[in-house]
Design an enzyme around this catalytic site. Sequence first.
Site, PDB file in Angstrom:
ATOM      1  N   LYS A 197       0.844  -1.208   0.000  1.00 28.25           N
ATOM      2  CA  LYS A 197       0.000   0.000   0.000  1.00 28.25           C
ATOM      3  C   LYS A 197       0.876   1.254   0.000  1.00 28.25           C
ATOM      4  CE  LYS A 197      -1.887   2.846   2.876  1.00 28.25           C
ATOM      5  NZ  LYS A 197      -1.952   4.143   2.161  1.00 28.25           N
ATOM      6  N   GLY A 249       7.202   4.580   7.945  1.00 27.11           N
ATOM      7  CA  GLY A 249       6.344   5.738   8.147  1.00 27.11           C
ATOM      8  C   GLY A 249       6.627   6.355   9.500  1.00 27.11           C
ATOM      9  N   THR A 251       6.538   7.369  13.523  1.00 24.57           N
ATOM     10  CA  THR A 251       6.664   6.596  14.758  1.00 24.57           C
ATOM     11  C   THR A 251       5.277   6.352  15.377  1.00 24.57           C
ATOM     12  OG1 THR A 251       8.902   7.355  15.101  1.00 24.57           O
ATOM     13  CG2 THR A 251       7.735   6.610  17.057  1.00 24.57           C
ATOM     14  N   ALA A 252       4.384   7.352  15.282  1.00 25.51           N
ATOM     15  CA  ALA A 252       3.058   7.192  15.895  1.00 25.51           C
ATOM     16  C   ALA A 252       2.299   6.028  15.240  1.00 25.51           C
ATOM     17  CB  ALA A 252       2.263   8.484  15.743  1.00 25.51           C
ATOM     18  N   GLY A 254       3.626   3.622  13.476  1.00 20.70           N
ATOM     19  CA  GLY A 254       4.421   2.416  13.738  1.00 20.70           C
ATOM     20  C   GLY A 254       4.071   1.786  15.079  1.00 20.70           C
ATOM     21  N   GLU A 271      10.391   0.857  10.054  1.00 24.27           N
ATOM     22  CA  GLU A 271      11.356   1.919   9.704  1.00 24.27           C
ATOM     23  C   GLU A 271      10.647   3.230  10.002  1.00 24.27           C
ATOM     24  OE1 GLU A 271      14.400   1.545   8.585  1.00 24.27           O
ATOM     25  OE2 GLU A 271      14.530  -0.353   7.520  1.00 24.27           O
ATOM     26  N   CYS A 305      13.670  10.650   6.350  1.00 22.32           N
ATOM     27  CA  CYS A 305      13.667  10.112   7.716  1.00 22.32           C
ATOM     28  C   CYS A 305      15.019  10.283   8.390  1.00 22.32           C
ATOM     29  CB  CYS A 305      13.297   8.639   7.676  1.00 22.32           C
ATOM     30  SG  CYS A 305      14.302   7.725   6.500  1.00 22.32           S
ATOM     31  N   GLU A 402      10.660  15.410  15.200  1.00 15.88           N
ATOM     32  CA  GLU A 402      10.886  15.331  13.758  1.00 15.88           C
ATOM     33  C   GLU A 402       9.931  16.286  13.048  1.00 15.88           C
ATOM     34  OE1 GLU A 402       9.393  11.880  11.543  1.00 15.88           O
ATOM     35  OE2 GLU A 402      11.362  11.717  10.601  1.00 15.88           O
TER      36      GLU A 402
HETATM   37  P1  NAP Z   1       2.570   7.839   8.098  1.00 12.89           P
HETATM   38  O1  NAP Z   1       1.535   8.855   8.283  1.00 12.89           O
HETATM   39  O2  NAP Z   1       2.933   6.978   9.252  1.00 12.89           O
HETATM   40  O3  NAP Z   1       2.139   6.968   6.850  1.00 12.89           O
HETATM   41  C1  NAP Z   1       2.917   5.911   6.327  1.00 12.89           C
HETATM   42  C2  NAP Z   1       1.999   4.936   5.615  1.00 12.89           C
HETATM   43  O4  NAP Z   1       1.150   4.312   6.563  1.00 12.89           O
HETATM   44  C3  NAP Z   1       1.069   5.591   4.606  1.00 12.89           C
HETATM   45  O5  NAP Z   1       0.884   4.708   3.523  1.00 12.89           O
HETATM   46  C4  NAP Z   1      -0.183   5.762   5.418  1.00 12.89           C
HETATM   47  O6  NAP Z   1      -1.334   5.924   4.669  1.00 12.89           O
HETATM   48  C5  NAP Z   1      -0.215   4.481   6.201  1.00 12.89           C
HETATM   49  N1  NAP Z   1      -1.028   4.530   7.424  1.00 12.89           N
HETATM   50  C6  NAP Z   1      -1.527   5.599   8.072  1.00 12.89           C
HETATM   51  N2  NAP Z   1      -2.200   5.221   9.169  1.00 12.89           N
HETATM   52  C7  NAP Z   1      -2.133   3.858   9.219  1.00 12.89           C
HETATM   53  C8  NAP Z   1      -2.614   2.863  10.126  1.00 12.89           C
HETATM   54  N3  NAP Z   1      -3.299   3.190  11.218  1.00 12.89           N
HETATM   55  N4  NAP Z   1      -2.335   1.559   9.879  1.00 12.89           N
HETATM   56  C9  NAP Z   1      -1.603   1.213   8.792  1.00 12.89           C
HETATM   57  N5  NAP Z   1      -1.128   2.112   7.902  1.00 12.89           N
HETATM   58  C10 NAP Z   1      -1.380   3.417   8.112  1.00 12.89           C
HETATM   59  O7  NAP Z   1       3.957   8.501   7.633  1.00 12.89           O
HETATM   60  P2  NAP Z   1       4.155   9.535   6.477  1.00 12.89           P
HETATM   61  O8  NAP Z   1       3.788  10.883   6.968  1.00 12.89           O
HETATM   62  O9  NAP Z   1       3.549   9.036   5.219  1.00 12.89           O
HETATM   63  O10 NAP Z   1       5.740   9.437   6.263  1.00 12.89           O
HETATM   64  C11 NAP Z   1       6.622  10.203   6.974  1.00 12.89           C
HETATM   65  C12 NAP Z   1       7.260   9.395   8.101  1.00 12.89           C
HETATM   66  O11 NAP Z   1       7.926   8.254   7.550  1.00 12.89           O
HETATM   67  C13 NAP Z   1       8.326  10.170   8.829  1.00 12.89           C
HETATM   68  O12 NAP Z   1       8.167   9.985  10.207  1.00 12.89           O
HETATM   69  C14 NAP Z   1       9.612   9.526   8.337  1.00 12.89           C
HETATM   70  O13 NAP Z   1      10.677   9.650   9.235  1.00 12.89           O
HETATM   71  C15 NAP Z   1       9.209   8.120   8.148  1.00 12.89           C
HETATM   72  N6  NAP Z   1      10.135   7.431   7.235  1.00 12.89           N
HETATM   73  C16 NAP Z   1      11.002   6.509   7.760  1.00 12.89           C
HETATM   74  C17 NAP Z   1      11.911   5.875   6.932  1.00 12.89           C
HETATM   75  C18 NAP Z   1      12.888   4.888   7.483  1.00 12.89           C
HETATM   76  O14 NAP Z   1      13.467   4.145   6.690  1.00 12.89           O
HETATM   77  N7  NAP Z   1      13.077   4.814   8.781  1.00 12.89           N
HETATM   78  C19 NAP Z   1      11.929   6.148   5.557  1.00 12.89           C
HETATM   79  C20 NAP Z   1      11.027   7.092   5.063  1.00 12.89           C
HETATM   80  C21 NAP Z   1      10.134   7.722   5.922  1.00 12.89           C
HETATM   81  P3  NAP Z   1      -1.751   7.446   4.287  1.00 12.89           P
HETATM   82  O15 NAP Z   1      -0.824   7.815   3.187  1.00 12.89           O
HETATM   83  O16 NAP Z   1      -3.127   7.369   3.892  1.00 12.89           O
HETATM   84  O17 NAP Z   1      -1.536   8.271   5.535  1.00 12.89           O
END
Ligand code: NAP
Length: 492
Positions: A197, A249, A251-252, A254, A271, A305, A402
């Site tokens: 997804k 994605g 931390t919250a 995750g 991650e 990230c 962050e």
């Molecule tokens: P996010 O809001 O956590 O979303 C990540 C993914 O999860 C999206 O596809 C999102 O869908 C989906 N999602 C949202 N709520 C969910 C739930 N309750 N259950 C399952 N999936 C759910 O993060 P983001 O804002 O897209 O990305 C930014 C974050 O990613 C930052 O914190 C960044 O540090 C982190 N990141 C980490 C790495 C690493 O390798 N450590 C790499 C890249 C990014 P939607 O798109 O519909 O919200």
Amino acid sequence: MSPSPEVKNPPELEFGNAWEYAAAPESVKVDIADKYGMFINGAFVAPMSRKYMDTINPGNEEVLSKIAVANEDDVERAVAAAKAAFPKWKRLKASERAKYLFRIARRLQERAREFSVLETLDGGKPIKESRDVDIPEAVKHFFYHAGWADKLDYAFPGRKGRPLGVCAQIIPWNFPLLMAAWKIAPALACGNTVVLKPAETTSLTALRLAEIFVEVGLPPGVVNIITGAGDTGAALVAHKDVQKVAFTGSTAVGKAIAQECAGSGKRLTLELGGKSPNIIFEDASLDQAVDGIVQGIFFNQGHVCCAGSRLFVQEGVMQEVLAKLEVRMQSLRVGDPMDKNTDLGAINSLGQLATIKRYLEVGEAEGAQRHQPSVKLPKRGYYLPPTWFTGVQPSHTIAREEIFGPVLSVMSFRTPEEAIARANNTPYGLAAGIWTDKGSKIFDIASRLKAGVVWCNTYNRFDAASPFGGYKQSGFGREGGRQGLLSYLELV
Ligand code: NAP
Ligand code: MG
């Protein structure tokens, strides 16, 4: 001596795709359909939910297309397809699995320009980054893991690796195609099947990758791509036939996923976010370091990230570094992501722009000084000038949380001990940077930083052979390299 006029292009350059490949990406025309279904069991299908949502170009706020919003029935179909495909895919000769991955890599390479343009239109990142980093790195991940597929028996001496089954893979919007490649390539190499997804604002390149799966004849059900928002991701994670969840994605989210998986027997890798330190010692080459600071925090508008968002500068060179930084900031070009000279493109979404602006206000309210170069921003689209804060205390919100945008918090330190203590004083542990002339200092400091990746005299460099992942609230598990295979195998 001038080159002989008789010299001709090598024959392969005179035909077909090679020319297309040589064209400047901004001149490549990309067809975008009015709406996209999901990719399930080898075909594009309409969502059972009948719902679609807009995906827009954050560079000019225009609607690019509509994408499907998967509901639980759609999740069911996708997981069922992956489950049905698993026994055959797992039994396929490993060298045959490798061939599919090689074909995907080759085809993606041939279509790289088109994917670069689409990535930039849908997500807002500068075209030079899509062209030089995102798409080539995604290609490399497929090549790299194609190489592993028939060598898994040698990867972990004395142990045999068995695939896990259906992998639910959920990815964010900052590196859409690259994150898809990081997830899909190792899962397939190890003999698993996938339901992926993508993030709701950036699904288009993952859907186009599905076209390549069709082109190379990947068996139906081996990879399924469902689109939608957070609820779709949650339904996928909760599905009983999923054996493995790989999430990148915030931390919250995750943490919520970890709770959902607890006690279910599902394997999980996370991650998550970061607040990485970038440490400049006074013996560093300062011009190089300033370039590294800029690359560390302003690459991809800071939607990274592992961004070097906390800058620690040794006191003796603080004024010099700030002066050089200010000059460098004036030269950054902010604006149209499709312009090949653009350094900072558009912020990915209106919501993210609002989040970053809130942090700018909090930074000032807590007493830090905001600095921005004078830049003219486009009238339409989501833009923000690159920003750095001085007078930041480690207790300030902008030094702890962050921001995920082009915002740098500058702090100082006196001794290496102090630098290490301050760098490690964070709930995150994804990456770190060290700038110094002394090799011994590099080895000493790197070994004492609690970070999954430590860059020395460089920043934000990636390689498919190098494992990536975090400590503490930045998650667990590794992606890339031999260690990354462990996330998709059970060792027996
Ligand atoms: P996010 O809001 O956590 O979303 C990540 C993914 O999860 C999206 O596809 C999102 O869908 C989906 N999602 C949202 N709520 C969910 C739930 N309750 N259950 C399952 N999936 C759910 O993060 P983001 O804002 O897209 O990305 C930014 C974050 O990613 C930052 O914190 C960044 O540090 C982190 N990141 C980490 C790495 C690493 O390798 N450590 C790499 C890249 C990014 P939607 O798109 O519909 O919200
Ligand atoms: Mg978009």
